[in-house]
Design an enzyme around this catalytic site. Structure first.
Site, short mmCIF file in Angstrom:
data_model
loop_
_atom_site.label_atom_id
_atom_site.label_comp_id
_atom_site.label_asym_id
_atom_site.label_seq_id
_atom_site.Cartn_x
_atom_site.Cartn_y
_atom_site.Cartn_z
N HIS A 152 -22.71 -7.00 -7.27
CA HIS A 152 -22.90 -7.23 -6.02
C HIS A 152 -21.78 -6.68 -5.13
O HIS A 152 -20.60 -7.09 -5.32
CB HIS A 152 -23.06 -8.62 -5.62
CG HIS A 152 -23.55 -8.81 -4.21
ND1 HIS A 152 -24.87 -9.25 -3.87
CD2 HIS A 152 -22.76 -9.19 -3.29
CE1 HIS A 152 -24.68 -9.39 -2.51
NE2 HIS A 152 -23.51 -9.24 -1.97
N CYS A 153 -22.12 -5.58 -4.41
CA CYS A 153 -21.18 -5.06 -3.40
C CYS A 153 -21.03 -5.53 -2.14
O CYS A 153 -22.01 -5.50 -1.24
CB CYS A 153 -21.45 -3.45 -3.51
SG CYS A 153 -20.09 -2.59 -2.56
#
Length: 337
Positions: A152-153
């Protein structure tokens, strides 16, 4: 003690979910960085240089920098917003496997096997209360299972998964090229400033150039732009130049290092999560060879390799691009990962 551990775990997941609130802030931050860079390079330096060029060579250099910069900027933003707005892939409602993906068998699974959530042959998410397709993982930030989840960025305010992984890689690629171009383009102005060479531009324009180059960030908020304050800024820049000169280079190298890591992952047909999970075994059942591994992410059509999109033919003939079905090695015997 048991209750305390449970409460701590609950608080961690609540914190992960709260990260979604940073969404608009991170997008605005990225756009702000792009805006400052555009102002420094185009409006303060190479735009005026093109208009005031007295020789053909100067005009050609300025025009080339501007054209390359705008091309990379368009590709960067196209890739970035493709990652932001493309769903990485979720598990379809009431999804059921037709065959045993974990063992590579072709026989259909029985009703008993599907209902036995404790079976090692079937992956099950206890948070979503549903079966998990192969290579699917649960994201605590998004609060759901993501197909072929990589990570998850927070920069793209989204998970990077099966359906937008290629777009994320292109975002890294064009960010590196853009950063390198800006660094090389503004380097002569930086050298001229510290060589006591007179360079054109107002104090504000020069300050923006240093901000983009990574050296003005600590003193830009302390001094208004007048001649006395500019002397203070100049003295401060001279003192901080050695310590701050590495900021822009560090950013470029960090993006390069991140990109190299993901190139290695693509070549092995794995993800960041899977690389951690399989680090104890040399055998990876999804490793089909570098050429086929590359096609599992970028497709076969070379015209689409450098744009955040896929051809209809690739989407039709490469099931991995849909995130639910992945071919395995022909020598897979069901014993490895």
């Amino acid at each position: 003690m048991h209750r305390s551990g449970t409460a701590m775990a609950w608080n961690v997941f609540k914190f992960c979910t709260a990260l979604r609130g940073l969404g608009s802030v991170m997008i605005l931050l990225v756009l702000g960085i792009v805006g400052v860079t555009y102002y420094a390079l185009v409006l303060c330096n190479y735009g005026p240089a093109l208009l005031a060029a007295t020789g053909a060579l100067d005009a050609l250099v300025a025009l080339a920098v501007l054209l390359i910069f705008h091309f990379l900027l368009v590709m960067l933003l196209w890739s970035y917003f493709s990652v932001v707005f493309t769903d990485p892939g979720g598990v379809p409602p009431n999804w059921r496997p037709d065959v045993d993906e974990e063992r590579g068998e072709t026989a259909p699974l029985s009703t008993t096997e599907l209902s036995d959530t404790g079976s090692p042959r079937i992956r099950y998410c206890r948070k979503c209360n549903q079966l998990k397709p192969p290579r699917c993982h649960h994201c605590s930030v998004c609060g759901r299972c993501v197909l072929k989840m990589d990570h998850h960025c927070v920069w793209v305010v989204n998970c990077v998964g099966a359906l937008n992984y290629k777009f994320f890689l292109l975002f890294l690629f064009y960010t590196f090229l853009e950063t390198a171009l800006v660094t090389l383009s503004l380097l002569p102005h930086f050298i001229a400033f510290f060589s006591d060479v007179e360079i054109p531009g107002t104090p504000g324009a020069l300050a923006t150039t240093f901000l983009t180059f990574g050296k003005y960030i600590l003193c830009s908020s302390f001094f208004p732009f007048n001649s006395f304050a500019w002397k203070k800024i100049e003295d401060t820049l001279l003192k901080l130049s050695l310590s701050l000169a590495v900021l822009n280079l560090a950013f470029t190298l960090s993006v390069l290092g991140f990109m190299i890591m993901h190139v290695s992952l693509v070549s092995g047909n794995t993800t960041t999560i899977e690389a951690y999970e399989k680090k104890t075994t040399p055998f990876w059942k999804y490793d089909l060879g570098r050429k086929r591994n590359f096609a599992q992410v970028f497709g076969n059509n070379k015209w689409y390799w450098f744009i955040p999109s896929y051809s209809e033919e690739d989407l039709r003939i490469i099931p991995a691009l849909q995130g639910l079905d992945y071919p395995v090695r022909s020598d897979f015997d069901g014993q490895g990962f």
